[in-house]
Scaffold this motif. Structure first.
Motif, PDB file in Angstrom:
ATOM      1  N   PRO A 198      70.743  64.034  13.604  1.00 46.38           N
ATOM      2  CA  PRO A 198      70.489  62.297  13.773  1.00 46.38           C
ATOM      3  C   PRO A 198      70.257  61.693  12.171  1.00 46.38           C
ATOM      4  CG  PRO A 198      68.816  63.511  14.811  1.00 46.38           C
ATOM      5  CD  PRO A 198      69.728  64.533  14.261  1.00 46.38           C
ATOM      6  N   LEU A 199      70.451  60.299  12.378  1.00 42.73           N
ATOM      7  CA  LEU A 199      70.109  59.772  11.190  1.00 42.73           C
ATOM      8  C   LEU A 199      68.511  59.318  11.157  1.00 42.73           C
ATOM      9  CD1 LEU A 199      73.155  57.483  10.456  1.00 42.73           C
ATOM     10  CD2 LEU A 199      72.509  59.544   9.305  1.00 42.73           C
ATOM     11  N   PHE A 200      68.216  58.978  12.753  1.00 39.72           N
ATOM     12  CA  PHE A 200      66.585  58.734  12.808  1.00 39.72           C
ATOM     13  C   PHE A 200      66.174  59.279  14.001  1.00 39.72           C
ATOM     14  CE2 PHE A 200      63.273  55.805  13.893  1.00 39.72           C
ATOM     15  CZ  PHE A 200      62.702  55.416  12.590  1.00 39.72           C
ATOM     16  N   PRO A 201      64.766  59.622  14.026  1.00 42.88           N
ATOM     17  CA  PRO A 201      63.919  59.702  12.598  1.00 42.88           C
ATOM     18  C   PRO A 201      64.491  60.730  11.748  1.00 42.88           C
ATOM     19  CG  PRO A 201      62.741  60.708  14.360  1.00 42.88           C
ATOM     20  CD  PRO A 201      64.046  60.055  15.157  1.00 42.88           C
ATOM     21  N   PRO A 202      64.202  60.627  10.461  1.00 46.35           N
ATOM     22  CA  PRO A 202      64.711  61.491   9.447  1.00 46.35           C
ATOM     23  C   PRO A 202      64.091  63.077   9.609  1.00 46.35           C
ATOM     24  CG  PRO A 202      63.958  59.445   8.456  1.00 46.35           C
ATOM     25  CD  PRO A 202      63.369  59.374   9.807  1.00 46.35           C
ATOM     26  N   SER A 203      64.940  63.905   9.595  1.00 45.21           N
ATOM     27  CA  SER A 203      64.705  65.206   9.882  1.00 45.21           C
ATOM     28  C   SER A 203      63.260  65.836   9.271  1.00 45.21           C
ATOM     29  CB  SER A 203      65.888  66.229   9.820  1.00 45.21           C
ATOM     30  OG  SER A 203      65.901  66.275   8.177  1.00 45.21           O
ATOM     31  N   ILE A 204      63.205  65.322   7.969  1.00 46.26           N
ATOM     32  CA  ILE A 204      61.807  65.956   7.474  1.00 46.26           C
ATOM     33  C   ILE A 204      60.581  65.431   8.133  1.00 46.26           C
ATOM     34  CG2 ILE A 204      61.581  64.212   5.546  1.00 46.26           C
ATOM     35  CD1 ILE A 204      61.643  67.767   4.970  1.00 46.26           C
ATOM     36  N   THR A 205      60.419  64.317   8.596  1.00 50.70           N
ATOM     37  CA  THR A 205      59.454  63.746   9.395  1.00 50.70           C
ATOM     38  C   THR A 205      59.354  64.329  10.633  1.00 50.70           C
ATOM     39  OG1 THR A 205      60.563  62.001  10.519  1.00 50.70           O
ATOM     40  CG2 THR A 205      59.873  61.420   8.322  1.00 50.70           C
ATOM     41  N   ARG A 206      60.240  65.296  10.927  1.00 49.61           N
ATOM     42  CA  ARG A 206      60.095  65.761  12.306  1.00 49.61           C
ATOM     43  C   ARG A 206      59.688  67.504  12.286  1.00 49.61           C
ATOM     44  NH1 ARG A 206      65.107  65.543  15.198  1.00 49.61           N
ATOM     45  NH2 ARG A 206      64.114  66.172  16.905  1.00 49.61           N
ATOM     46  N   GLY A 207      59.422  67.826  10.903  1.00 41.88           N
ATOM     47  CA  GLY A 207      59.298  69.237  10.564  1.00 41.88           C
ATOM     48  C   GLY A 207      60.336  70.074  10.605  1.00 41.88           C
ATOM     49  N   ARG A 208      61.713  69.571  10.545  1.00 41.89           N
ATOM     50  CA  ARG A 208      62.722  70.283  10.404  1.00 41.89           C
ATOM     51  C   ARG A 208      63.148  70.691   9.252  1.00 41.89           C
ATOM     52  NH1 ARG A 208      68.291  68.823  13.706  1.00 41.89           N
ATOM     53  NH2 ARG A 208      69.778  70.580  12.973  1.00 41.89           N
TER      54      ARG A 208
END
Length: 344
Positions: A198-208
């Motif tokens: 998904p474009l949001f929330p950015p994957s890096i902010t979700r620890g992916r």
């Protein structure tokens, strides 16, 4: 873009110690079958040195080799592909504080592996727009030794290397001339490096974790429009390279060396050299296989190596060619004018 009035004043690099592929295979970090298939030799690993500090060291070397003052620059462009420090903080400010000062436009360029090419296009236009502007400093730096990315498995056909590079672009005479630049966007391939995330929330902010192999694999497994459009990528690369050569007023027969990204042997041979029937020995693969794919720095690292080791002579032309997520294809032609005396 044909360019007749801009020169490379100097190059600077920072390359940390190299870890061998054999070391990584023994510890289960890198698959043995990939080591055999790709023939990569090693990767530069910077440990805990921050990318902006690496960029500063490369820039200091470039300025020293150039011989000018760091306060003379009219523009600072900082290319990166991975996180540089605290989110929301601009890494170019670190170089302003510690080297060039604040009396200039300073920007970060986020164009993936083609960041330096984009920086060159912007810097060329910026310098030529005002006769009082004379010089620009372009830097690139990345350190992939962080959580949420695995340098050994981050993408197909390459290993992520840590390094920094710097280039002085100037209207004053330099050791090389920037002859031409060419670039092309292929937005129909945009989703290739995004996958189905998904474009949001950015994957890096979700620890992916960032895993280009998984994203690209998902696109080809589902036969997405982006994956199907990749069938024409070789034609696009050839077109952009030929456009750069035409802008420089030369043909492929006039090129001494071809610089591609620091990828596996089969990628460099098939995606780059085979299009013109050129042997691998005329590429920069042998050097690049030993340090890894160092983000936006690959071509400047290779050019510095060729010049410093005497593999290029005055009059030689170098064709640089690269791709980046987006998808973007870029190319440049440089001509060596003299052999600089770089002892540091």
């Amino acid at each position: 873009m044909q360019i007749a009035d801009l020169y490379i004043g100097a190059l600077g690099v920072f390359v940390p110690p190299v870890v061998s592929v054999e070391w990584a295979v023994e510890r289960g970090l890198y698959p043995a079958e990939e080591a055999e298939a790709h023939e990569l030799g090693g990767v530069a690993v910077a440990g805990d040195i921050p990318p902006p500090e690496m960029a500063l060291r490369a820039a200091q070397q470039a300025v020293k080799r150039w011989g000018g003052s760091p306060k003379e620059f009219d523009l600072l462009l900082y290319a990166s592909t991975w996180h540089q420090g605290p989110d929301g903080w601009p890494p170019q400010a670190y170089l302003q504080r510690h080297l060039v000062g604040g009396d200039m436009l300073a920007l970060e360029i986020r164009q993936g592996c083609n960041g330096v090419f984009s920086a060159l296009e912007l810097a060329a236009a910026y310098l030529r727009a005002d006769p009082d502007r004379t010089s620009a400093l372009i830097v690139a730096a990345d350190n992939y030794g962080t959580p949420l990315v695995d340098r050994w498995r981050m993408g197909p056909g390459f290993i992520g290397g840590d390094a920094a590079s710097a280039l002085v672009l100037t209207k004053r005479p330099g050791f090389a001339r920037l002859c031409s630049l060419a670039s092309k966007g292929l937005p129909e391939i945009e989703s290739l490096h995004r996958g189905d995330e998904p474009l949001f929330p950015p994957s890096i902010t979700r620890g992916r974790p960032t895993d280009f192999s998984a994203r690209i694999g998902q696109q080809f497994a589902t036969r997405s429009p982006a994956s199907l459009a990749m069938a024409d990528i070789q034609d696009h690369m050839t077109e952009i390279a030929e456009r750069a050569l035409a802008g420089a007023g030369i043909g492929m027969a006039d090129v001494a060396r071809v610089s591609f990204m620091n990828y596996s042997r089969e990628v460099v041979e098939q995606r780059c050299m085979a299009a013109w029937g050129l042997p691998l020995s005329r590429s920069t693969w042998e050097f690049g296989r030993g340090i890894g794919h160092c983000g936006a720095s690959d071509h400047l690292l290779s050019m510095e190596h060729l010049v410093r080791t005497g593999e290029l002579a005055p009059g030689d032309h170098v064709l640089q060619l690269a791709t980046a997520p987006g998808l973007v294809v870029s190319s440049a032609v440089l001509q060596v004018l003299e052999s600089p005396d770089w002892d540091a």
